[in-house]
Scaffold this motif. Sequence first.
Motif, PDB file in Angstrom:
ATOM      1  N   THR A   1     -17.096  -3.047   6.005  1.00  0.00           N
ATOM      2  CA  THR A   1     -15.844  -3.403   5.331  1.00  0.00           C
ATOM      3  C   THR A   1     -16.025  -3.830   3.877  1.00  0.00           C
ATOM      4  OG1 THR A   1     -15.971  -5.700   6.089  1.00  0.00           O
ATOM      5  CG2 THR A   1     -14.802  -4.127   7.516  1.00  0.00           C
TER       6      THR A   1
ATOM      7  N   LYS B   1      -5.476  -0.596   5.621  1.00  0.00           N
ATOM      8  CA  LYS B   1      -6.800  -0.785   5.006  1.00  0.00           C
ATOM      9  C   LYS B   1      -7.913  -0.170   5.835  1.00  0.00           C
ATOM     10  CE  LYS B   1      -6.050  -5.373   3.227  1.00  0.00           C
ATOM     11  NZ  LYS B   1      -6.604  -6.719   3.152  1.00  0.00           N
ATOM     12  N   TYR B   2      -7.870  -0.372   7.155  1.00  0.00           N
ATOM     13  CA  TYR B   2      -8.988  -0.013   8.014  1.00  0.00           C
ATOM     14  C   TYR B   2      -8.756   1.282   8.788  1.00  0.00           C
ATOM     15  CZ  TYR B   2     -10.458  -4.741   6.971  1.00  0.00           C
ATOM     16  OH  TYR B   2     -10.835  -5.887   6.319  1.00  0.00           O
TER      17      TYR B   2
ATOM     18  N   PHE C   1       0.830  -1.195   0.000  1.00  0.00           N
ATOM     19  CA  PHE C   1       0.000   0.000   0.000  1.00  0.00           C
ATOM     20  C   PHE C   1       0.867   1.250   0.000  1.00  0.00           C
ATOM     21  CE2 PHE C   1      -2.543  -3.265   1.965  1.00  0.00           C
ATOM     22  CZ  PHE C   1      -3.707  -3.155   1.236  1.00  0.00           C
TER      23      PHE C   1
ATOM     24  N   ARG D   1     -14.586 -12.131   8.314  1.00  0.00           N
ATOM     25  CA  ARG D   1     -14.393 -10.698   8.063  1.00  0.00           C
ATOM     26  C   ARG D   1     -15.311  -9.945   8.998  1.00  0.00           C
ATOM     27  NH1 ARG D   1     -13.888  -8.475   2.491  1.00  0.00           N
ATOM     28  NH2 ARG D   1     -13.662  -6.649   3.772  1.00  0.00           N
TER      29      ARG D   1
ATOM     30  N   SER E   1      -0.747  -4.159   6.744  1.00  0.00           N
ATOM     31  CA  SER E   1      -1.760  -4.063   5.681  1.00  0.00           C
ATOM     32  C   SER E   1      -3.135  -3.781   6.269  1.00  0.00           C
ATOM     33  CB  SER E   1      -1.825  -5.351   4.872  1.00  0.00           C
ATOM     34  OG  SER E   1      -0.651  -5.576   4.174  1.00  0.00           O
ATOM     35  N   ASN E   2      -3.488  -4.507   7.319  1.00  0.00           N
ATOM     36  CA  ASN E   2      -4.789  -4.280   7.964  1.00  0.00           C
ATOM     37  C   ASN E   2      -4.872  -2.883   8.563  1.00  0.00           C
ATOM     38  OD1 ASN E   2      -5.859  -6.710   7.267  1.00  0.00           O
ATOM     39  ND2 ASN E   2      -5.723  -7.616   9.298  1.00  0.00           N
TER      40      ASN E   2
ATOM     41  N   LYS F   1      -3.377   7.360   0.947  1.00  0.00           N
ATOM     42  CA  LYS F   1      -4.479   7.270   1.898  1.00  0.00           C
ATOM     43  C   LYS F   1      -4.393   8.359   2.958  1.00  0.00           C
ATOM     44  CE  LYS F   1      -6.489   3.677   2.968  1.00  0.00           C
ATOM     45  NZ  LYS F   1      -7.315   2.541   3.104  1.00  0.00           N
TER      46      LYS F   1
ATOM     47  N   ILE G   1     -13.591  -2.840   1.157  1.00  0.00           N
ATOM     48  CA  ILE G   1     -12.201  -3.194   1.417  1.00  0.00           C
ATOM     49  C   ILE G   1     -11.957  -4.625   0.962  1.00  0.00           C
ATOM     50  CG2 ILE G   1     -10.450  -3.474   3.204  1.00  0.00           C
ATOM     51  CD1 ILE G   1     -12.034  -1.320   4.790  1.00  0.00           C
ATOM     52  N   GLU G   2     -10.927  -4.809   0.118  1.00  0.00           N
ATOM     53  CA  GLU G   2     -10.631  -6.138  -0.408  1.00  0.00           C
ATOM     54  C   GLU G   2     -10.112  -7.074   0.675  1.00  0.00           C
ATOM     55  OE1 GLU G   2      -8.053  -6.112  -3.769  1.00  0.00           O
ATOM     56  OE2 GLU G   2      -9.130  -4.463  -4.705  1.00  0.00           O
ATOM     57  N   GLY G   3     -10.332  -8.361   0.467  1.00  0.00           N
ATOM     58  CA  GLY G   3      -9.814  -9.379   1.364  1.00  0.00           C
ATOM     59  C   GLY G   3     -10.817 -10.499   1.539  1.00  0.00           C
TER      60      GLY G   3
END
Length: 139
Positions: free
Chosen positions: A96, A47-48, A9, A90, A43-44, A14, A99-101
């Motif tokens: 979420t 992302k969040y 990322f 998830r 990464s988490n 962001k 958000i990919e995953g």
Amino acid sequence: MLILARNKFTYSEKGIMLSYHLPEIEIIGDPSLLNTVWDNLLSNDIKYNKPDGIEITIEEREELVIVTFVDTGIGMSEMELERIFERFYRADMARTRPIEGIGLGLSIVATIIKLHCGNITLNSKEKVGSTFIVELPFK
């Protein structure tokens, strides 16, 4: 030696400020697997997270290395905390969905930490953020 892998990322896109305090500490274990742990946790966080920042600290305590990832992201409910390390779980899909995953990252993290005779805990509050604490034996 503990190494945080470069993450896929781009933080500036962001608007996330990343601060870390990483002394060089040798940890017993597989560097590739441990880099997977750091990569997944970071990464988490990215992302969040909200643009307020992420903080990573490492400290030695007795015969353990404590690695803490703190974010100011969306956080999780008590119910989500109970299941977050399960495979394919998830958090609340309404929050979420964009958000990919697929829900494997934290399960993989927990497995790797256990393989290294360590422990991972999570403190989180909805709309406030999350703190992941990894404890590993060191050389």
